[in-house]
Design an enzyme around this catalytic site. Structure first.
Site, PDB file in Angstrom:
ATOM      1  N   PHE A 502       0.805  -1.221   0.000  1.00 42.50           N
ATOM      2  CA  PHE A 502       0.000   0.000   0.000  1.00 42.50           C
ATOM      3  C   PHE A 502       0.838   1.272   0.000  1.00 42.50           C
ATOM      4  O   PHE A 502       0.309   2.355   0.012  1.00 42.50           O
ATOM      5  CB  PHE A 502      -0.927  -0.003   1.219  1.00 42.50           C
ATOM      6  N   ASP A 628      -4.415  -7.741  10.842  1.00 42.38           N
ATOM      7  CA  ASP A 628      -3.180  -7.969  10.090  1.00 42.38           C
ATOM      8  C   ASP A 628      -2.012  -8.132  11.049  1.00 42.38           C
ATOM      9  O   ASP A 628      -0.930  -7.612  10.813  1.00 42.38           O
ATOM     10  CB  ASP A 628      -2.931  -6.810   9.122  1.00 42.38           C
TER      11      ASP A 628
END
Length: 871
Positions: A502, A628
């Site tokens: 990202f 995560d």
């Protein structure tokens, strides 16, 4: 002809079929005692079997309590049964049959339900003034009729029963009282809800006064009303002042409510205000809330600097202008921007802190036009009137007359030399900014150095600095991040520390308010963003981190917006503390595979696990699901303490205890819990699963989980009961802890609080110290006695005690135990309704009615089967 004959025969048969299609039996009217069973029947005759449905009050009845039988050839009968008739079952019933598009209806029948009275109007709470008479109303119906109503006030019977509906007139009272009514007929007595008569009083002060939205010269306020005093609030009064507690400099505003929100205009930019609010009902006004302070945001200056003058000498060009008044500045002065135009082309803009500028090489400014504007954090204001610099002002008039030819020659020579010198300087210092060189103060003061700012671009028009108001964020997210927004000018980006899916993380230096410099890490979103939602997704991570305060959770320093030329949207940057040892996964790999490998003791590895568990316990206590958790997303600071980081996939739970992923996104498959892979459901227990995988990563010094198993095969691998194997040098008690995190039943996994206690015990055993007692694991959720637990433990073989029935825990549901192949049963008891009292005179007749009011065991079992629990 053949086709026409066939059509005629077909129509004739159809006509015959429909003529023979009729009801031979219709339902009959029934009067049923409440709670008893009832049954209605219809019969239809025809050449072909039709579709028959039951209707009630014009709507189809969808019920399993219907029967459809064949009486004889071409004759069918249907029944609709009700096991326990209630008031809502009363109404008009009939059958409808459909055949080849033709629908016929039976004769209708009515079911009348007799039982204890049914309330159609129950007493409602009343608010009144002291001493003022008022009325109470109550109405109930049968059948059977008549129905009488008896009132109870303060627990005392009020007069005799009166026909329903009934109105009770109450004289004025001075205090709160309770009341209810009873309805009675031949079948029994029903008791209404209990109402309360309240005395109207003054309301309490409003609560939670806060700023919802803030602009340059207006602010949106919102507040929560306090106790209303048993009377609707009519209006609220808003008082404003420049300083808390002082008399308001703005007129009071009286606004109708609801809504409890108001826009206040006419405010000055970059000014401090205080606000307080009171609300009123028909009794009077509440006290004022406490003063709430806020500051309006900065704005662009509204006026240009005045009196721009210049002085041109042989050594330099000096510019002077009057400072912009504070009332016109609308913010904190950042710099004065000087723009000059030569031969019709705009030259590089210059920035100065003071209201004067000294420029060397005066010859290059001949026949140039200068303008100046003031700049705040938001942007620069209007330009001043242009001033033209003429060359004849540089030298005295007598010198020009007597040495004209010398001046021209020297001027041309000087212009050539200055041009060459400027070319060399521009080439060598092409990336340097005038922002710093122009800020050199006179005397022995320290030089102030500034980094080149995107908003003052030398190659084109100035890019306005992005703010949270200009990128289309939601109001809630913008309010959360407003006080942590840091200007891009205060950041100097360095080399890249890491790169992911990202974005990237870069080393940077942040200039603080006291001019000191702090080394930080800046997380930069990928530059291929196309919408505000991309920015919002990144900044949500910062919003989660904004209020974090725990030694094992990384803390937010601020957020910044990197403005790009030719791009509508900026790139968001999240500013975090600089972690000396980087992420935990890389650190573990370097200990094993680096150029200089080093040994990590088991005690150190368990300490890493304990740090992560403490950080995750803090997050779970704040209703944050990480989603995560992995070694790569944990950071090591200077003293080797692990901090949980990277909240890009995190979600805050506002209700319930789970989050359901609604869209497809890239997720770390090998760290995801079994139920998350199956149903996209994420809970704190699924974070516990990921924590077990992180423990395995730590014990293997950074190995990839499930070696040899592809991502696409993970679900099938786990559903078979397979799990990560015990690392070669992993202690049994540590593996038991991580293995307990992988139960297929989420509720059977330990909580982070329990994991902390277990890892603390392991760490205490590894640390030198006095003799230790045997560690006993106690299931705090079970209700068995110690003796029962001991008997159950003794019944298991040594192997079964740990792995024979893995992951078993108390309080499991039936479908959850199927995962573990453990048989169990559960029983339910019948329920009842306490509000209905059966008349003793009708005991024999109403035996089945009383049973019908409750819930049978079969019905309770069906109700239980319909319950769905999302894990």
């Amino acid at each position: 002809m053949k086709f026409l004959s066939f059509l005629i025969i077909f129509l004739a048969l159809s006509y015959r079929e429909t003529r023979a299609f009729r009801f031979t039996k219709s339902p009959t009217n029934l009067t049923v005692t409440q709670g008893n069973a009832a049954r209605l029947g219809c019969a239809v005759e025809g050449l072909f079997e039709p579709e028959i449905v039951w209707m009630k009050d014009g709507e189809k009845i969808f019920s399993s309590d219907q029967m459809y039988i064949t009486v004889e050839p071409y004759h069918w009968e249907t029944f609709h049964s009700m096991k326990s008739v209630q008031q809502q079952d009363a109404g008009k019933y009939w059958c409808e049959a459909e055949l080849q598009g033709v629908t016929i209806s039976s004769e209708p029948a009515w079911i009348t339900v007799e039982g204890v009275p049914h309330f159609i109007l129950e007493p409602q709470d009343v608010a009144t003034f002291p001493g003022v008479p008022f009325n109470l109303s109550c109405a109930a119906v049968g059948p059977p009729e008549p129905v009488e109503v008896l009132w109870w006030l303060r627990g005392v019977q009020q007069g005799k029963p009166t026909p329903s509906p009934s109105i009770l007139s109450v004289p004025g009272i001075t205090g709160s009282i309770k009341f209810y009514c009873e309805a009675k007929n031949a079948r029994g007595v029903s008791v209404s809800r209990t109402g309360t008569v309240h005395i109207k009083v003054l309301p309490e002060a409003p609560q939670a006064v806060h700023v919802v939205q803030m602009k340059e010269n207006n602010v949106t306020l919102a507040w929560t009303p306090g106790f209303t005093g048993y009377s609707d609030l009519q209006a609220c009064t808003i008082q404003m002042s420049k300083k808390s507690g002082e008399r308001s400099e703005l007129p009071e505003q009286r606004v109708p409510v609801p809504p409890f929100q108001q826009v206040i205009g006419g405010l000055r930019c970059y000014s401090n205000y205080s606000v307080r609010i009171c609300c009123s009902n028909e009794v009077g006004s509440s006290p004022f809330s406490g003063w709430v302070d806020f500051q309006t945001p900065e704005a662009v200056p509204s006026a240009a600097p005045r009196n721009l003058t210049f002085d041109l000498s042989e050594q330099q060009l000096s510019l002077n202008w009057a400072p912009v008044e504070e009332a016109e500045l609308h913010g904190r002065l950042q710099a004065y921007k000087v723009q000059w135009i030569q031969r019709g082309e705009s030259q590089e803009a210059l920035l100065f802190r003071e209201n004067r500028a000294h420029l060397s090489g005066p010859g290059r400014f001949f026949n140039s036009t200068f303008q100046v504007s003031a700049c705040t954090m938001v942007g620069c204001g209007p330009w001043s009137q242009p001033v033209l610099v003429m060359p004849h002002t540089a030298l005295p008039l007598p010198t020009q007359r007597s040495h004209m030819w010398v001046g021209l020659l020297l001027g041309a020579l000087v212009a050539i030399m200055i041009g060459l010198l400027l070319t060399v300087l521009v080439h060598q210092r092409g990336k340097e900014t005038h922002y710093g060189s122009a800020f050199q103060p006179s005397g022995g003061e320290a030089i102030v150095s500034f980094t080149a700012a995107r908003s003052f671009n030398r190659h084109g028009p100035q890019l306005p600095e992005s703010t949270l108001d200009t990128i289309g964020l939601s109001d809630d997210l913008r309010n959360k991040l407003q006080d942590v927004l840091i200007s891009e000018k205060m950041l100097t980006l360095g080399h890249m520390l890491g790169k992911g899916e990202f974005g990237s993380v870069r080393e940077a230096y942040l200039k603080m308010e006291d001019n000191s410099v702090q080394k930080v890490a800046v997380k930069v979103l990928k530059t291929d963003i196309t919408s505000s939602s991309d920015i919002e997704q990144c900044l949500k991570e910062a919003a989660y981190m904004k209020d974090f305060n725990h030694p094992n959770v990384i803390q937010l320093i601020g957020v910044s917006l990197h403005r790009r030329s030719h791009q509508r949207l900026p790139v968001p940057m999240v500013i975090l503390p600089f972690m000396k040892h980087g992420d935990l996964h890389t650190f573990l790999l370097m200990s094993r595979l680096g150029e200089d490998p080093f040994v990590l003791s088991v005690q150190t590895l368990v300490k890493f696990m304990l740090d992560i568990a403490q950080g995750m316990e803090y997050l779970s206590s704040r209703n944050i699901i990480h989603r995560d958790l992995a070694a790569r997303n944990c950071m090591l600071n200077e003293d080797m303490t692990v901090c949980v980081a990277d909240f890009g996939l995190s979600k805050k739970i506002y209700s319930g205890d789970y989050y359901r992923q609604g869209s497809v996104s890239k997720l770390p498959v090998k760290w995801i819990a079994l139920e998350s892979l199956a149903d996209n459901v994420y809970t704190t227990q699924s974070d516990v699963w990921a924590f077990g995988v992180a423990m395995w990563e730590i014990m293997t010094r950074g190995q990839t989980p499930y070696p040899g198993v592809e991502n696409s095969e993970i679900y099938e691998y786990l559903i078979k009961g397979e799990r990560l194997k015990q690392p070669s040098d992993c202690r049994d008690d540590v593996y038991e802890i991580m293995h307990s995190c992988w139960s297929p039943v989420p509720k059977c996994r330990p909580s982070f609080r329990q994991l902390i206690d277990q890892l603390d015990a392991v760490l205490a055993e590894l640390s030198p110290g006095p003799g230790k007692e045997t560690l006993l694991y106690v299931n705090l959720e079970g209700e068995d006695s110690e003796a029962e637990a001991a008997q159950r433990a003794a019944a298991l073989t040594p192997d079964e005690a740990v792995w024979g029935v893995p992951w078993q825990c108390a309080g499991m549901e039936e479908n959850e135990k199927d995962w573990l192949m453990v048989a169990s049963g559960v029983g339910l008891g019948p329920g009842s309704d306490y509000r209905y009292v059966i008349d003793p005179r009708n005991t024999a007749e109403e035996g089945s009615s009383q049973a019908g009011v409750g819930v049978s065991q079969e019905e309770a079992k069906e109700e239980d089967d319909d319950t769905v629990i999302d894990v």
